[in-house]
Design an enzyme around this catalytic site. Structure first.
Site: not given
Ligand code: S3P
Length: 428
Positions: A18, A84, A112, A158, A308
């Site tokens: 971020r 991701g 994904r 996310q 996580d």
């Molecule tokens: C994250 C959100 C989570 C987490 C990932 C990091 C983030 O994923 O599993 O390791 O930094 O916003 P999801 O938003 O898919 O739950």
């Protein structure tokens, strides 16, 4: 083994992403201390450089300077590696930029789901061209956006962050509601930067100013990653003696559900020197061997705060003297860096334990026999680290299919694990 000494987990991965992304849209220079130097954050640094930001080398323990500039059309595809968070959050910012960009990722990332962000971004007005699968690669062309009020079917930081970023980049109001509250680092950073953000009616709203905001460059000290610290806490809990001090850990309550669950399992972790860093709570943790581990039920409402940590909690649950542990509603684990739901269960079984996925729930039975066998990590950093911790038990023989994936989030993991532990001396 016996644990001892002091260890500092690497910088928080979520906050590092971020900070780099917001630094890239800010005007002027930002300085970040404690940024994670792992591969996922290198992916974010790489893609924002391709769009125009100047980002210094991201190395452990160094100050990273970022100079934001107006974004330009990237000359080549934006490769998000294994990350991701990079892909989804970047899509949010790109939705507000009138430039075309194509995103892809490695083999895992290309499986994904992306529609969880592309659908609401399209509803805001972004032009997104995807293939027949719900996956990368895809092309986005942002521009003029409409305000959005959206209820996500899944609790995902996310998704929430991508939409708040789109509101920021497109200068439109965005409200996001989710079933249970996911990690709130984006919200805290928005507030830290003086951006209009309100928590309201179980959701969060970004209110844009009347003129497009100009975010000035900003400085941030990033705390250690609670998710990385969780592996060290678990290693201490399984140890036969000693005590471990884990310094400078982010203890944001939307991230520390694992500490609450550990307490129920009979593992208590002390927090010392509670302080604030850039709007995030930080503490030092003292972790000790658990006299006895108990099974527990982890509810659906708790999952976002420990999403996580399920692999490492499952590993600890497999050592419970009393009973079974169930993780409710963890279907999301199927679409992480690997199918964690099936692989956690299959790997525990491969080591002689009892575990299974039933629908979206994960059941793990406790047992006393030494774990012995081969673990398939599928290149997933959190599986490698969780099962490496199990391998520290006396009599264990845990062979990992690979170890290099730890570089995604915790490059120094094996060195730290070695440093904090030494074989316990037995009388016999
Ligand atoms: C994250 C959100 C989570 C987490 C990932 C990091 C983030 O994923 O599993 O390791 O930094 O916003 P999801 O938003 O898919 O739950």
């Amino acid at each position: 083994m016996k644990v001892s000494g002091t260890v500092r987990p690497p910088g928080d991965k979520s906050i590092s992403h971020r900070a780099l992304l917001l630094g890239a849209v800010a005007r002027g220079r930002s300085e970040f201390q404690g940024l994670l130097a792992g591969e996922d954050v290198q992916s974010t640094a790489r893609v924002v450089r391709q769009i125009g930001a100047a980002v210094g080398a991201v190395r452990d323990g160094t100050l990273v300077r970022v100079t934001g500039r107006p974004w330009h059309r990237p000359r080549s595809v934006l490769h998000c590696g294994n990350s991701g968070t990079t892909a989804r959050l970047l899509l949010g910012l790109l939705a507000g930029q009138p430039i075309p960009a194509r995103l892809t990722g490695d083999r895992s990332l290309r499986t994904r789901p992306m529609r969880r962000v592309t659908e609401p971004l399209r509803a805001m007005g972004a032009d997104i061209k995807e293939g027949p699968q719900d996956a990368l690669p895809l092309t986005i062309r942002g521009g003029h956006l409409r305000p959005l009020t959206y209820t996500t079917p899944i609790s995902s930081a996310q998704v929430k962050s991508a939409l708040l970023f789109a509101g920021l980049a497109g200068n439109v109001a965005v409200t996001v509601r989710e079933p249970y509250r996911s990690r709130d680092h984006t919200e805290r950073l928005f507030l830290h930067l003086g951006l209009g953000l309100h928590a309201r009616d179980g959701g969060v709203t970004y209110e844009p100013p009347t003129a497009p905001p100009r975010i000035a460059g900003f400085d941030l000290v990033i705390p250690g990653d609670a998710s990385s610290a969780a592996f060290l806490v678990a290693a201490a809990a399984l140890a036969e003696g000693g005590e471990l001090l884990i310094e400078n850990v982010g203890v944001n309550p939307t991230r520390t559900g694992f500490l609450v669950v550990l307490e129920r399992m009979g593992v208590s972790v002390e927090r010392l020197n509670l302080r604030d860093s850039g709007g995030e709570p930080v503490a030092d943790l003292v972790a000790r061997p658990a006299p006895a581990i108990r099974g527990t039920e982890v509810t659906a409402a708790e999952i976002p705060s420990l999403v996580d940590e399920v692999p490492v909690l499952a590993v600890l649950a497999s050592r419970a003297g009393g009973g079974e542990t169930v993780f409710r509603d963890v279907g999301e684990l199927r679409v992480k860096e690997s199918n964690r739901l099936e692989l956690v269960a299959a790997n525990l079984r491969a080591l002689g334990g009892r575990a299974e996925a039933q629908g979206n729930d994960l059941f793990v039975s406790g047992g006393a026999s030494s774990p012995r066998g081969r673990v398939e990590t599928a290149g997933d950093h959190r599986l490698a680290m969780a099962f490496a911790v199990l391998g520290t038990l006396p009599g264990a023989n845990v062979r990992l299919s690979e170890r290099r994936s730890v570089a995604i989030s915790y490059p120094g993991f094996f060195a730290d694990l070695k440093r904090i532990g030494r074989p316990a001396r037995h009388r016999d």
